[in-house]
Write an enzyme that holds these catalytic residues in place. Structure first.
Site, short mmCIF file in Angstrom:
data_model
loop_
_atom_site.label_atom_id
_atom_site.label_comp_id
_atom_site.label_asym_id
_atom_site.label_seq_id
_atom_site.Cartn_x
_atom_site.Cartn_y
_atom_site.Cartn_z
N GLY A 190 36.84 20.53 28.95
CA GLY A 190 37.59 21.79 29.05
C GLY A 190 38.17 22.04 30.44
N LYS A 208 51.76 27.83 42.58
CA LYS A 208 50.84 28.56 43.45
C LYS A 208 51.29 28.50 44.90
CE LYS A 208 47.15 27.55 40.20
NZ LYS A 208 46.15 26.55 39.86
N GLY A 305 39.22 29.09 34.94
CA GLY A 305 38.05 29.34 34.08
C GLY A 305 38.01 30.80 33.67
N1 LIG Z 1 42.69 29.93 31.86
C1 LIG Z 1 42.56 29.95 33.17
O1 LIG Z 1 41.55 29.46 33.70
C2 LIG Z 1 43.59 30.62 34.02
C3 LIG Z 1 43.40 30.64 35.42
C4 LIG Z 1 44.35 31.29 36.22
C5 LIG Z 1 45.46 31.88 35.64
N2 LIG Z 1 45.63 31.81 34.29
C6 LIG Z 1 46.81 32.44 33.71
O2 LIG Z 1 46.40 33.49 32.84
C7 LIG Z 1 47.33 33.62 31.77
C8 LIG Z 1 46.58 33.52 30.43
O3 LIG Z 1 45.94 32.26 30.38
P1 LIG Z 1 44.86 31.91 29.25
O4 LIG Z 1 44.25 30.63 29.67
O5 LIG Z 1 44.01 33.08 28.97
O6 LIG Z 1 45.84 31.62 28.01
P2 LIG Z 1 45.44 31.47 26.45
O7 LIG Z 1 43.99 31.22 26.31
O8 LIG Z 1 46.39 30.48 25.90
O9 LIG Z 1 45.75 32.91 25.87
C9 LIG Z 1 47.07 33.38 25.72
C10 LIG Z 1 47.03 34.67 24.93
O10 LIG Z 1 48.36 35.18 24.83
C11 LIG Z 1 48.57 35.55 23.47
N3 LIG Z 1 50.00 35.42 23.18
C12 LIG Z 1 50.76 34.31 23.24
N4 LIG Z 1 52.03 34.62 22.89
C13 LIG Z 1 52.04 35.94 22.60
C14 LIG Z 1 53.04 36.84 22.17
N5 LIG Z 1 54.30 36.45 21.96
N6 LIG Z 1 52.71 38.12 21.98
C15 LIG Z 1 51.44 38.58 22.19
N7 LIG Z 1 50.45 37.75 22.61
C16 LIG Z 1 50.76 36.45 22.80
C17 LIG Z 1 47.74 34.60 22.63
O11 LIG Z 1 47.50 35.19 21.36
P3 LIG Z 1 46.46 34.56 20.27
O12 LIG Z 1 45.09 34.70 20.90
O13 LIG Z 1 46.61 35.39 19.08
O14 LIG Z 1 46.87 33.13 20.12
C18 LIG Z 1 46.48 34.53 23.51
O15 LIG Z 1 45.62 35.58 23.22
C19 LIG Z 1 48.38 32.52 31.98
O16 LIG Z 1 49.47 33.05 32.69
C20 LIG Z 1 47.65 31.52 32.87
O17 LIG Z 1 48.51 30.75 33.68
C21 LIG Z 1 44.72 31.21 33.47
#
Ligand SMILES: NC(=O)c1ccc[n+]([C@@H]2O[C@H](COP(=O)([O-])OP(=O)(O)OC[C@H]3O[C@@H](n4cnc5c(N)ncnc54)[C@H](OP(=O)(O)O)[C@@H]3O)[C@@H](O)[C@H]2O)c1
Length: 431
Positions: A190, A208, A305
């Site tokens: 993961g 970044k 994470g």
């Molecule tokens: N993951 C990390 O560790 C991390 C770290 C730093 C920054 N980020 C940033 O945080 C943000 C979110 O990342 P994540 O990892 O949480 O992403 P993720 O797990 O892929 O979650 C994305 C969410 O957005 C929803 N979504 C997608 N398209 C949509 C739409 N058109 N309308 C409404 N909701 C929509 C999805 O819905 P469903 O759940 O229904 O599919 C899901 O709940 C990103 O910008 C990423 O770059 C993430």
């Protein structure tokens, strides 16, 4: 003291969004006691309502169209956790701020591309725009650079900004794994997405770095100003040779200010084994801020994470009521000095060079002579034993030379008949 109220609308309930809900559910009462703050989630939205989640969706008001949240006057803060540099994320940012709502995001692609524009909107409509989690996940770098904690002028900001790449390079070194195997392991655990392109190509690091450069140098840059090279060309032999030479290979994002010119680059780099940055292993990230008085400040932590990133988003929400509006990005109107982007060709530094040559007597001398003629001074060179199909790997380490010169010389060498492989060039950064 009267209780303050913050009503939050969360768009995106994936990794970070669900982490944020878990934190709020767990810590709501603590926030009330500690900060006199009543925090409530008054709306949630994601793509699919029926998707299984780590919390009970029925506890919250569901918005199928997240833009409808903006019409709810009760919502003070829109938290965008969807991702993507344009589309819905950008629309939410612009419309939230225009309506006087605060806008919090973890979206590096959005902030790197449109940060200055969004910041200008937040100024115009006197609403807050916060994005701590967009750089370094759980590492509080935005506040560190913005809250008057660093007094001197920042000259350099650099670091390991992508946990996936750092994990892959760590495992290639520790477990002698080829790149593809290390990537597969990272995906199984993961630490890497099923589509890892943004990470391993260096693009994620570039987003970044663009944000950091904008913040610390007040520089309105474009992603295309950044030189970007990912880690896909790094082979086991380079990792081993780097160790032999007293270095390890990391993917660095580096931004330097020199005489009103900012050079921004993302590339694999050899860093000395005894440097602090070489101790940052696996999925950890680090950012080093180098200013005129304090010298180097280094922070290390989880750059991604669920919980570290959600905690960073949470800190933005908590700070909305406490922090005065800070400068953050410099807008066009108050730019005091003009900075221009500097091409990587102007970099002067040492290089690690690897090439496969014909196993014939005199080849090493021929190439050495070539470097000598071009006045490139070689610090060390090795002819490796592991010959494949009559091709011998040669490794050279140069003294300081400009990027422009080394590229020119390697271009000429690469067309010689005796050169049988692609030439690998890795920059050495003596941190
Ligand atoms: N993951 C990390 O560790 C991390 C770290 C730093 C920054 N980020 C940033 O945080 C943000 C979110 O990342 P994540 O990892 O949480 O992403 P993720 O797990 O892929 O979650 C994305 C969410 O957005 C929803 N979504 C997608 N398209 C949509 C739409 N058109 N309308 C409404 N909701 C929509 C999805 O819905 P469903 O759940 O229904 O599919 C899901 O709940 C990103 O910008 C990423 O770059 C993430």
């Amino acid at each position: 003291m009267s209780i303050r109220k913050i009503n939050v609308g969360i768009v995106g309930l994936g990794t970070v969004g669900s982490g944020l809900i878990e934190i709020i559910e767990k810590k709501k009462n603590t926030f009330k006691k500690l900060y006199n703050l009543n925090l409530a989630i008054v709306g949630v939205s994601a793509k699919r309502k029926t998707k299984k989640r780590s919390f009970n969706i029925k506890n919250y008001i569901w918005y199928q169209d997240p833009l409808k949240m903006l019409n709810n006057p009760e919502i003070d803060v829109i938290v965008e956790l969807i991702g993507g540099s344009d589309g819905l994320a950008l629309e939410l940012a612009e419309k939230s701020l225009r309506k006087g709502k605060s806008f919090v995001t973890a979206n590096k692609a959005l902030v790197a591309k449109h940060g200055v524009k969004i910041f200008e909107l937040s100024n115009r409509y006197n609403s807050r725009f916060s994005f701590e989690a967009s750089v370094g996940g759980g590492i509080p770098i935005i506040r560190l650079t913005q809250n008057s904690m660093i007094v001197g002028k920042i000259k350099n900001i650099y670091g390991i900004l992508n946990g996936t790449c750092n994990y892959i390079l760590s495992k290639m070194r520790e477990d002698n794994l080829p790149f593809k195997k290390a990537l597969k392991n990272a995906q199984n655990l993961g630490f890497a997405e099923s589509d890892p392109h943004d990470d391993i190509s260096g693009n994620d690091t570039a987003y970044k770095l663009a944000i950091l450069s904008k913040l610390v140098f007040g520089f309105s840059n474009k992603i295309s100003d950044i030189f970007v090279e990912g880690i896909t060309n790094i082979e086991e032999i380079d990792i081993k040779m780097a160790s032999k030479l007293g270095y390890r290979i990391v993917l660095l994002g580096i931004s330097n200010l020199n005489n009103n010119k900012v050079m921004q680059r993302v590339h694999p780099s050899l860093v000395p084994n005894n440097s602090m940055i070489a101790k940052v292993n696996n999925e950890l990230n680090t950012i080093v801020v180098d200013d005129e008085f304090t010298d180097k400040i280094m922070i290390v932590g989880k750059g991604a994470g669920k919980m570290p990133t959600a905690a960073s988003v949470m800190s933005d929400i908590l700070n909305i009521v406490d922090e005065n509006k800070k400068k953050v990005f410099s807008s066009k109107a108050n730019k005091s000095h003009k900075l221009i982007s500097q091409n990587i060709d102007k970099r002067e530094g040492k290089f690690y060079i690897r090439m496969g040559v014909d196993d014939k007597p005199g080849v090493l001398a021929d190439i050495t002579l070539f470097f000598k003629k071009q006045k490139i001074s070689i610090k060390s060179m090795f002819q490796l034993d592991n010959k494949i199909k009559n091709i011998v790997p040669l490794v050279f380490v140069t003294h300081k030379v400009t990027e422009k010169k080394i590229k020119l010389v390697l271009k000429r060498i690469s067309i010689l008949d005796i050169i049988k492989t692609k030439i690998t060039l890795i920059r050495i950064e003596d941190m």
